[in-house]
Design a protein around this motif. Structure first.
Motif, PDB file in Angstrom:
ATOM      1  N   ALA A 133       0.942  -1.163   0.019  1.00 50.53           N
ATOM      2  CA  ALA A 133      -0.141   0.079  -0.017  1.00 50.53           C
ATOM      3  C   ALA A 133       0.985   1.190   0.254  1.00 50.53           C
ATOM      4  N   PHE A 134       2.188   0.951   0.699  1.00 50.42           N
ATOM      5  CA  PHE A 134       2.870   2.243   0.576  1.00 50.42           C
ATOM      6  C   PHE A 134       4.119   2.288  -0.612  1.00 50.42           C
ATOM      7  N   GLY A 135       3.801   1.491  -1.414  1.00 45.91           N
ATOM      8  CA  GLY A 135       4.332   1.393  -2.870  1.00 45.91           C
ATOM      9  C   GLY A 135       5.536   0.376  -2.797  1.00 45.91           C
ATOM     10  N   SER A 136       5.912  -0.328  -1.693  1.00 44.65           N
ATOM     11  CA  SER A 136       6.821  -1.223  -1.549  1.00 44.65           C
ATOM     12  C   SER A 136       6.696  -2.569  -2.633  1.00 44.65           C
ATOM     13  N   GLU A 137       7.541  -2.907  -3.360  1.00 40.05           N
ATOM     14  CA  GLU A 137       7.649  -4.128  -4.140  1.00 40.05           C
ATOM     15  C   GLU A 137       8.377  -5.163  -3.425  1.00 40.05           C
ATOM     16  N   GLY A 138       7.951  -6.390  -3.997  1.00 43.27           N
ATOM     17  CA  GLY A 138       8.482  -7.586  -3.396  1.00 43.27           C
ATOM     18  C   GLY A 138       7.772  -7.878  -2.232  1.00 43.27           C
ATOM     19  N   GLY A 139       8.502  -8.165  -0.965  1.00 42.15           N
ATOM     20  CA  GLY A 139       7.719  -8.500   0.363  1.00 42.15           C
ATOM     21  C   GLY A 139       8.517  -9.636   0.896  1.00 42.15           C
ATOM     22  N   ILE A 140       8.162  -9.933   2.153  1.00 38.70           N
ATOM     23  CA  ILE A 140       8.892 -11.074   2.885  1.00 38.70           C
ATOM     24  C   ILE A 140       8.209 -12.362   2.521  1.00 38.70           C
TER      25      ILE A 140
END
Lengths: 357, 530
Positions: free
Chosen positions: B132-139
């Motif tokens: 939601a804050f624009g971060s790509e990828g993830g854990i």
């Protein structure tokens, strides 16, 4: 007194419960008396009054549909029985022979080698048709152990109610009329069909990644060979003369090599079709998968001569006891043939086997 | 190992025979071995989790017990020297010291539960927020296999520890006896969440063979099998068909699915508990009841006093009550009364405690938002019911219907429908979809499916519907009979012919009509997952 009364009541209750379970099991088990009748093959053997046959056939549909024991009797006086069942796997054949030896010691055992292509259990439905008809014994238990599929339990075979209980809403008239016994359906294990469906184009055999038979299949063939040798029985390996499923040359070579190595006879009848006079335009009822009665009689005539000569099998036709027994079998055989011909004339297909094309 | 598998039945038979053959003082040792064997069969690696929780809670309990002993000895020795304020000061100091091992052990036990059950849920939410804050990828997800019954044994252990801390009973001195309490195999699959002071009374024996106990226990087991195999598992196909294809099965199908699931869950869960209680009874052990005719409840509050009683009691005793009387809650109460007046002020802490408790109940059931929504929906409805209480009272004062059969029936049906509707969160496992499908019951007018044969295409035949309806009727009659005492006692008082016919009928029904064996999905107990 009270203890005795309790004991009697408890015993009666248990007997009643077990009796109910037995009746329910009989009711719920498939009867295999119409449509798919092959499930009745194995069980019919036990009804034979005299079991000292000269020849016992083992294997799948390529034995119980392709050899006519009545012809073997009529032409050569050979007494024979087919202990075949649908997609009978080699370990099932082995254990069936072990069980057969409890009743008799045949002079010759004929084993059809098509099942060598299976190295592991294939289908529960076929397992059932080979195993459910067997009488309860340690041998049956071993056959179940060898045959059960992943997720199946031995106990489901030993107490088939646990498997077939879900048939409670599929029961038909057959289930009730055949509750405590069913009519004879076969001729010494031979499944007769009089209809004709000429062989057409056979699907092209796919290439296999590996043509070698599996180690499990070989190990049971070894055991079968040893069991026959230990009991002084001649083992004959055969491949029936039906063109589908495909019998690869590579498989044939392996069988030839095995037979040579173990001093056995191996006959691939696919190579003897002309000699036997088999014409797949008239002698098959399902386009070349199995022979009809005309084909089975021709094959029995051809093979019988070999059996009689090679193994010096006695002609029992002069034996009064055997003659009496076989006359009844011939009558039954002829009646069945005529019934099927009548049915064919009336409906254009064999209604009993739901063989409408 | 499934409770309804051949393997489990064999396991039970062997255990039962050996249990009554060995010297009675070793019976509990055998039970411990059997429980750990049973647990190991679900996965050897899971033994580490249950052992860790057991060891931690055991030592914390012992430590608290030692501190309590020190405290009482000190007070006994110095009772003439100390003033009341000094005693209180000492007690409060000791309470703080006792709190440390309790909190540490709870941290470990609940931490293990959180780690294995909720880590992926947490990761999914972190990833969602990050996106939601624009971060790509993830854990990446950790996909940890959840040990069998971890929620149940963790809650059992936590309750034990808190009760020891509260001085309700002294800690168990024998670590192996405590290990048996945590791992007792009939309970480990789906509860009940027994309390140590209840289960412990009979768990450690010795137990002489008692024919009546064995007979009644067997009957209870058979009854559980009947509910599980003849009702719950027969309904599984239809329930799955409806809820696995929401696009196709909407409107009236949702209503049908909702009701079928209500009865499936009841038969499955209460059947499983019957098996648990029955097995324990055969071994001479008393396990608390977990159900009291829940579908005869007249309100949601009443329902939760009857359904999964041990879980409701756990959340009441260890979450709701402590939270309601906690210092922050008292401060909130004071603050809100001052700020918003008495009407709102006195409600704020109750609302907060209720919703927190139901949030926890929801998340305990499963690590996804649909369970949270399910829990909160329960809490909200309970609060609304409380608020509407005066209105109901006025209505009942005006119209004297409260005691009429018609009105009681209305209350029962209303509660059943309400609870079943809330469970749609459990069926669809997706909050927006649940709302959509719930709405479709009122917007998609396909109620002709009730009569046009569509219900026969849900994977169960007409005969199966008849079977299920008949079986549910039997369960209903048994429930009604239970109101005036034990049904097994009533049957035992009948003439022998009738009695044995009933037993025989029950056994034959299970064997013939049960959904088991090849061809059936080996349906796990629905509550296994929690």
């Amino acid at each position: 007194m009270l203890v005795r009364k309790k004991l009697i009541i408890g015993t009666v209750a248990i007997v009643l419960l077990l009796g109910s379970l037995y009746v329910l099991q009989r009711l719920l088990m498939p009867k295999y008396v119409s449509g798919i009748v092959e499930g009745s093959l194995i069980g019919e053997y036990y009804k034979e009054d005299r079991k000292d046959f000269d020849v016992v056939f083992l294997g799948d549909c390529e034995v119980y549909e392709n050899f006519s024991p009545v012809t073997l009797w009529e032409k050569y006086g050979i007494t024979s029985y087919i202990r075949g069942s649908a997609q009978q796997l080699i370990w099932q054949s082995y254990y069936l022979l072990e069980e057969t030896l409890k009743y008799e010691k045949p002079k010759v055992v004929v084993y059809n080698v098509l099942a060598m292509k299976y190295n592991e259990p294939q289908k529960e439905e076929y397992n059932r048709m080979s195993l459910d008809g067997m009488k309860l014994s340690a041998i049956k238990l071993k056959s179940i152990q060898a045959s059960k599929m992943a997720g199946e339990h031995v106990v489901d075979y030993l107490a088939p109610l646990l498997r077939f209980h879900s048939r409670w809403d599929q029961l038909s008239e057959d289930d009730f009329t055949n509750l405590f016994g069913k009519e004879k359906l076969f001729n010494n294990g031979y499944y007769m069909r009089v209809d004709v469906k000429p062989a057409g184009k056979v699907p092209r055999a796919p290439r296999l990644p590996d043509y070698r038979f599996g180690t499990n299949a070989y190990s049971y063939l070894d055991r079968l060979t040893k069991l026959c040798k230990d009991n002084g029985i001649e083992l004959v390996l055969v491949k029936a003369p039906t063109i589908y499923p495909n019998w690869y040359d590579e498989w044939d070579t392996q069988m030839e090599q095995y037979a040579a190595a173990h001093d056995l006879t191996y006959i691939n009848f696919l190579k003897h079709m002309d000699d036997a006079g088999i014409d797949l335009q008239t002698d098959t009822y399902d386009a070349g998968l199995h022979l009809n009665v005309y084909g089975a009689e021709k094959l029995a005539t051809y093979f019988g001569a070999f059996l009689a000569d090679t193994y010096r099998l006695q002609d029992h036709r002069t034996d009064e006891t055997w003659s009496g027994i076989w006359q009844k079998k011939i009558d039954f055989y002829d009646r069945m043939k005529q019934d099927q011909l009548d049915e064919l004339a009336k409906y254009g297909y064999l209604k009993r086997y739901k063989a409408e094309t | 190992m499934l409770l309804t598998s051949y393997g489990f039945i064999l396991f039970l038979v062997i255990l039962f025979v050996v249990y009554y053959l060995i010297p009675r003082k070793f019976q509990w040792v055998l039970l411990l071995g059997a429980s750990y064997l049973f647990y190991a069969l679900s996965g050897l690696q899971f033994l580490a989790y249950i052992a860790a929780t057991t060891v931690c809670v055991y030592y914390a309990g012992r430590r608290i017990g030692d501190l309590r002993q020190t405290e009482s000895e000190y007070l006994r020795e110095h009772k003439h020297e100390l003033t009341k304020p000094q005693i209180n000061e000492y007690k409060s100091k000791m309470k703080a010291r006792k709190r440390i091992p309790m909190l540490l052990a709870l941290f470990v036990a609940l931490g293990i539960l959180a780690f294995v059950k909720y880590s992926d849920f947490a990761i999914a939410n972190i990833n969602y927020i990050a996106r939601a804050f624009g971060s790509e990828g993830g854990i990446s997800f950790w996909t940890i296999a959840v040990p069998l019954g971890i929620s149940f044994y963790t809650f059992k252990s936590a309750a034990y520890l808190i009760d020891v801390y509260r001085g309700k009973f002294p800690p168990e001195r024998n670590p192996f006896k405590f290990a048996l309490f945590v791992s007792f195999f009939p309970e480990v699959i789906q509860g009940p969440i027994s309390r140590f002071d209840q289960l412990g009374k009979t768990l450690y024996g010795p137990h002489a063979f008692d024919g009546r106990n064995v007979k009644f226990g067997l009957q209870r087991v058979a009854w559980g099998f009947f509910k599980k195999l003849v009702i719950a598992d027969q309904l599984t196909v239809a329930v799955r068909t409806i809820f696995d294809d929401p696009e196709h099965y909407n409107g009236a199908f949702v209503l049908i699915g909702m009701l079928l699931y209500a009865f499936q869950l009841l038969a499955d869960f209460s059947g499983g508990i019957d098996i648990t209680i029955g097995i324990a009874q055969m071994l001479g052990i008393t396990v608390q009841e977990n159900f009291r005719r829940p579908y005869f409840a007249k309100s949601i509050t009443d329902y939760w006093r009857r359904w999964h009683i041990s879980m409701g009691a756990w959340f009441r005793d260890y979450v709701f009550f402590p939270m309601s009387v906690s210092k922050p809650m008292l401060a909130l109460s004071k603050f809100s009364r001052r700020r918003f007046g008495d009407t709102i002020g006195k409600r704020a802490p109750v609302y907060l405690a209720t919703l927190t408790t139901w949030f926890a109940t929801g998340i305990w059931h499963g690590s996804s938002w649909n369970f949270v929504a399910w829990g909160l929906a329960n809490g909200v409805i309970i609060l609304i019911s409380q608020e509407l209480e005066p209105l109901y009272d006025r209505f009942h004062g005006k119209f004297n219907v409260k005691r009429t059969f018609g009105f009681r029936s209305f209350q029962i049906v209303r509660t059943l429908l309400l609870m079943s509707a809330i469970r749609l969160f459990d069926c669809y496992m997706d909050v927006p979809l649940t709302f959509r499908m719930f709405g479709s019951m009122f917007t998609t007018f396909n109620y002709q499916v009730l009569f046009d044969g569509s219900l026969l295409h849900l994977g169960i035949t007409f005969s199966h519907y008849i079977l299920i309806l008949s079986s549910l009727t039997v369960v209903g009659i048994v429930s009604l009979l239970q109101r005036s005492g034990s049904v097994r006692e009533k049957i035992a008082a009948q003439p022998i012919g009738l009695r044995y016919s009933l037993y025989g009928l029950l056994i034959l029904s299970i064997l013939v009509f049960g959904a088991y064996g090849v061809g059936y999905d080996a349906t796990q107990f629905i509550y296994n997952q929690f």
